[in-house]
Design a protein around this motif. Sequence first.
Motif, mmCIF file in Angstrom:
data_model
loop_
_atom_site.group_PDB
_atom_site.id
_atom_site.type_symbol
_atom_site.label_atom_id
_atom_site.label_comp_id
_atom_site.label_asym_id
_atom_site.label_seq_id
_atom_site.Cartn_x
_atom_site.Cartn_y
_atom_site.Cartn_z
ATOM 1 N N ARG A 231 -26.027 -48.312 -23.433
ATOM 2 C CA ARG A 231 -27.272 -47.535 -23.581
ATOM 3 C C ARG A 231 -28.487 -48.408 -23.301
ATOM 4 O O ARG A 231 -29.438 -47.947 -22.681
ATOM 5 C CB ARG A 231 -27.380 -46.928 -24.986
ATOM 6 N N VAL A 232 -28.482 -49.653 -23.736
ATOM 7 C CA VAL A 232 -29.608 -50.552 -23.458
ATOM 8 C C VAL A 232 -29.711 -50.805 -21.958
ATOM 9 O O VAL A 232 -30.808 -50.757 -21.390
ATOM 10 C CB VAL A 232 -29.453 -51.882 -24.227
ATOM 11 N N LEU A 233 -28.595 -51.050 -21.306
ATOM 12 C CA LEU A 233 -28.614 -51.345 -19.879
ATOM 13 C C LEU A 233 -28.979 -50.139 -19.018
ATOM 14 O O LEU A 233 -29.389 -50.302 -17.872
ATOM 15 C CB LEU A 233 -27.263 -51.913 -19.441
ATOM 16 N N ALA B 135 -31.438 -48.213 -19.694
ATOM 17 C CA ALA B 135 -32.860 -47.985 -20.011
ATOM 18 C C ALA B 135 -33.085 -47.073 -21.208
ATOM 19 O O ALA B 135 -34.159 -46.522 -21.363
ATOM 20 C CB ALA B 135 -33.613 -47.472 -18.789
ATOM 21 N N HIS B 136 -32.099 -46.922 -22.053
ATOM 22 C CA HIS B 136 -32.271 -46.206 -23.322
ATOM 23 C C HIS B 136 -32.176 -47.238 -24.446
ATOM 24 O O HIS B 136 -31.280 -47.199 -25.280
ATOM 25 C CB HIS B 136 -31.204 -45.125 -23.486
ATOM 26 N N TRP B 137 -33.130 -48.170 -24.450
ATOM 27 C CA TRP B 137 -33.040 -49.330 -25.321
ATOM 28 C C TRP B 137 -33.126 -48.956 -26.798
ATOM 29 O O TRP B 137 -32.512 -49.605 -27.641
ATOM 30 C CB TRP B 137 -34.115 -50.353 -24.968
ATOM 31 N N ARG B 138 -33.890 -47.917 -27.127
ATOM 32 C CA ARG B 138 -34.009 -47.535 -28.538
ATOM 33 C C ARG B 138 -32.675 -47.022 -29.081
ATOM 34 O O ARG B 138 -32.228 -47.428 -30.149
ATOM 35 C CB ARG B 138 -35.102 -46.488 -28.700
ATOM 36 N N GLY C 18 -29.722 -47.613 -27.828
ATOM 37 C CA GLY C 18 -28.784 -48.728 -27.811
ATOM 38 C C GLY C 18 -28.974 -49.671 -28.973
ATOM 39 O O GLY C 18 -28.008 -50.154 -29.565
ATOM 40 N N SER C 19 -30.240 -49.925 -29.322
ATOM 41 C CA SER C 19 -30.519 -50.805 -30.465
ATOM 42 C C SER C 19 -30.051 -50.185 -31.772
ATOM 43 O O SER C 19 -29.535 -50.880 -32.652
ATOM 44 C CB SER C 19 -32.010 -51.108 -30.531
ATOM 45 N N ALA D 124 -36.039 -50.729 -34.142
ATOM 46 C CA ALA D 124 -35.866 -49.821 -33.002
ATOM 47 C C ALA D 124 -36.570 -48.492 -33.247
ATOM 48 O O ALA D 124 -37.114 -47.899 -32.314
ATOM 49 C CB ALA D 124 -34.384 -49.584 -32.740
ATOM 50 N N THR E 259 -41.822 -50.504 -23.316
ATOM 51 C CA THR E 259 -40.828 -50.338 -22.261
ATOM 52 C C THR E 259 -40.201 -51.692 -21.976
ATOM 53 O O THR E 259 -40.759 -52.737 -22.301
ATOM 54 C CB THR E 259 -41.464 -49.810 -20.968
ATOM 55 N N LEU E 260 -39.074 -51.670 -21.345
ATOM 56 C CA LEU E 260 -38.394 -52.917 -20.999
ATOM 57 C C LEU E 260 -38.770 -53.400 -19.616
ATOM 58 O O LEU E 260 -38.388 -54.475 -19.202
ATOM 59 C CB LEU E 260 -36.870 -52.729 -21.078
#
Length: 101
Positions: free
Chosen positions: A32-34, A36-39, A41-42, A90, A97-98
């Motif tokens: 999920r982090v990779l 672009a759904h970092w929240r 994924g965290s 998170a 944004t990342l």
Amino acid sequence: MSLLRRLDARVQLSTHGPLLLVLLIMALGLVRVLTAHWRQGSVLLGGALLVAAVLRILLPDNRIGLLAIRSRVIDVLCYSGFGLVMIVLAMTITRATLSLP
């Protein structure tokens, strides 16, 4: 001999099963982090640490496998503390944004 191998495999699965569950949740979080759904994924990564804490509380020492690093109390405090901090961070970070500017 076949029965002995099956028993050995069953014992290994019951010992490594909790770690595999935690690693599976962590892998989903990393995906999920990779993507672009970092929240999300965290939160999954923090949730994996909370699952590790619950498993460390519930399972005996001979079935917890590699999730047992230190004493039970220290493990539970570290897993749950880091998991809660990750989830709270998170959920509370806004407008981030990342991507690089």
